[in-house]
Design a protein around this motif. Structure first.
Motif, PDB file in Angstrom:
ATOM      1  N   TYR A  98       0.760  -1.247   0.115  1.00  0.00           N
ATOM      2  CA  TYR A  98       0.153  -0.006   0.051  1.00  0.00           C
ATOM      3  C   TYR A  98       0.830   1.127  -0.051  1.00  0.00           C
ATOM      4  CZ  TYR A  98      -3.925  -3.122   0.567  1.00  0.00           C
ATOM      5  OH  TYR A  98      -5.220  -3.461   0.615  1.00  0.00           O
ATOM      6  N   SER A 103      -4.008   4.779   3.128  1.00  0.00           N
ATOM      7  CA  SER A 103      -4.683   3.894   2.226  1.00  0.00           C
ATOM      8  C   SER A 103      -5.029   2.471   2.314  1.00  0.00           C
ATOM      9  CB  SER A 103      -4.101   3.827   0.725  1.00  0.00           C
ATOM     10  OG  SER A 103      -2.624   3.066   1.036  1.00  0.00           O
ATOM     11  N   LEU A 104      -4.038   1.808   3.142  1.00  0.00           N
ATOM     12  CA  LEU A 104      -4.867   0.532   3.858  1.00  0.00           C
ATOM     13  C   LEU A 104      -5.598   0.806   4.879  1.00  0.00           C
ATOM     14  CD1 LEU A 104      -3.923  -2.588   4.516  1.00  0.00           C
ATOM     15  CD2 LEU A 104      -2.200  -1.698   6.143  1.00  0.00           C
ATOM     16  N   HIS A 106      -8.124   2.929   4.806  1.00  0.00           N
ATOM     17  CA  HIS A 106      -9.357   3.157   4.021  1.00  0.00           C
ATOM     18  C   HIS A 106      -9.892   1.668   3.569  1.00  0.00           C
ATOM     19  CE1 HIS A 106      -8.457   7.451   3.497  1.00  0.00           C
ATOM     20  NE2 HIS A 106      -9.267   7.344   4.731  1.00  0.00           N
ATOM     21  N   THR A 107      -9.076   1.073   3.146  1.00  0.00           N
ATOM     22  CA  THR A 107      -9.547  -0.535   2.363  1.00  0.00           C
ATOM     23  C   THR A 107     -10.122  -1.385   3.563  1.00  0.00           C
ATOM     24  OG1 THR A 107      -7.663  -0.166   0.871  1.00  0.00           O
ATOM     25  CG2 THR A 107      -8.738  -2.179   0.948  1.00  0.00           C
ATOM     26  N   ARG A 110     -13.583  -0.352   4.687  1.00  0.00           N
ATOM     27  CA  ARG A 110     -14.631  -0.510   3.686  1.00  0.00           C
ATOM     28  C   ARG A 110     -14.991  -2.111   3.777  1.00  0.00           C
ATOM     29  NH1 ARG A 110     -11.506   2.352   0.106  1.00  0.00           N
ATOM     30  NH2 ARG A 110     -10.860   0.463  -1.233  1.00  0.00           N
ATOM     31  N   ASN A 111     -14.086  -2.770   4.043  1.00  0.00           N
ATOM     32  CA  ASN A 111     -14.202  -4.438   4.158  1.00  0.00           C
ATOM     33  C   ASN A 111     -14.271  -5.009   5.597  1.00  0.00           C
ATOM     34  OD1 ASN A 111     -13.648  -5.436   1.019  1.00  0.00           O
ATOM     35  ND2 ASN A 111     -12.277  -3.705   1.533  1.00  0.00           N
ATOM     36  N   SER A 268      -9.795  -7.491  -0.677  1.00  0.00           N
ATOM     37  CA  SER A 268      -9.389  -6.488  -1.564  1.00  0.00           C
ATOM     38  C   SER A 268      -9.712  -5.153  -1.299  1.00  0.00           C
ATOM     39  CB  SER A 268     -10.572  -6.945  -2.984  1.00  0.00           C
ATOM     40  OG  SER A 268     -11.625  -6.706  -2.520  1.00  0.00           O
TER      41      SER A 268
END
Length: 268
Positions: A98, A103-104, A106-107, A110-111, A268
């Motif tokens: 990442y 950025s990690l 946020h991912t 979201r998951n 993902s």
């Protein structure tokens, strides 16, 4: 340029809080691996200097530096394997990077719901692999001698005029090879279905070539199972029993595990 984040795996935060991460050098062999808690999920990561580990640099190393690739792939495998022994883990593939911590984060956010469902699925279960190998010549001989379709074809040919028998006999070899493949699939599917009954899931993978396995026998079946830990001993005993029964008839079995659950988790 800043630092990249190399991600090894994701684990439940309650487990990460209860079991401390041991001191371990990260991907560059210098900086330590550490945890990054994002609510209910904890990422296990290390930092990499983006000047030395850009996407282009890593791609070039993977394609042109076999020694580097083997060393780093071994590091990733051993690290994830160690983590899998400590935590319920969603393992990440080799070289999952990442651009930064944000950025990690946020991912993961979201998951989070999907990850929590996966943690529940994996908790208390183990991934195991079964490969079945076949001595084609030995099994072909048995098929040739006992298969009803082949015997019927031989009988049919024996009743033909002598001139036609010569050409029809050539078709016997094709039929034997076809029936050999049918027999291999039937045999392996029966083993697979039997083992699925003591597993949560069973999945079929692509067979490996002899160049990869280094064995003289062909791989006839390659499968992975997610098994309740309480059933693992029964799973292994079933395979040992099959080895005893069928080992003299051209079949051999290779079971391995537990592995990080790559085939039963995704992120993902």
């Amino acid at each position: 340029m800043g630092n990249l984040i190399y991600l090894y795996g994701l684990v439940p935060s309650n487990e990460a809080n209860n079991t401390s991460l041991p001191s371990t050098k990260g991907f560059d062999g210098e900086r330590e691996i550490y945890t990054l808690s994002i609510n209910e999920v904890t990422a296990i990561v290390c930092q990499l200097d983006s000047d030395h580990y850009s996407e282009e640099t890593i791609s070039d190393k993977i394609n042109n530096d076999m020694e580097w690739l083997q060393e780093k792939a071994f590091h990733h495998h051993e690290t994830v394997q160690q983590l899998a022994q400590m935590y319920t883990i969603v393992p990440l593939k080799f070289c999952t990077l990442y651009k930064n911590q944000e950025s990690l984060q946020h991912t993961i956010e979201r998951n989070t719901e999907k990850l929590n469902e996966t943690f529940k699925l994996l908790d208390g279960n183990e991934e195991w692999n079964l490969k079945i190998y076949c001595d084609d010549e030995l099994v072909k001989k048995q098929v040739s001698e006992s298969n009803a379709s082949i015997e019927a074809k031989r009988q049919e040919i024996s009743e033909l005029p002598r001139g036609r028998q010569f050409f029809e006999k050539k078709k016997i070899d094709e039929l034997i090879n076809q029936e050999l493949e049918n027999e291999k699939n039937r045999f392996c599917e029966e083993i697979h279905e039997k083992l699925k009954k003591i597993s949560l899931f069973g999945s079929i993978k692509k067979n490996w070539s002899k160049d990869v396995t280094g064995r003289k026998e062909k791989m006839a079946w390659n499968s992975v199972f997610l098994i309740p830990s309480a059933n693992v001993e029964e799973f292994i005993e079933e395979i040992k029993l099959d080895e005893e029964i069928y080992g003299q008839t051209g079949w051999s079995f290779e079971v391995s595990g537990p592995w990080p659950p790559y085939h039963f988790s995704s992120f993902s």
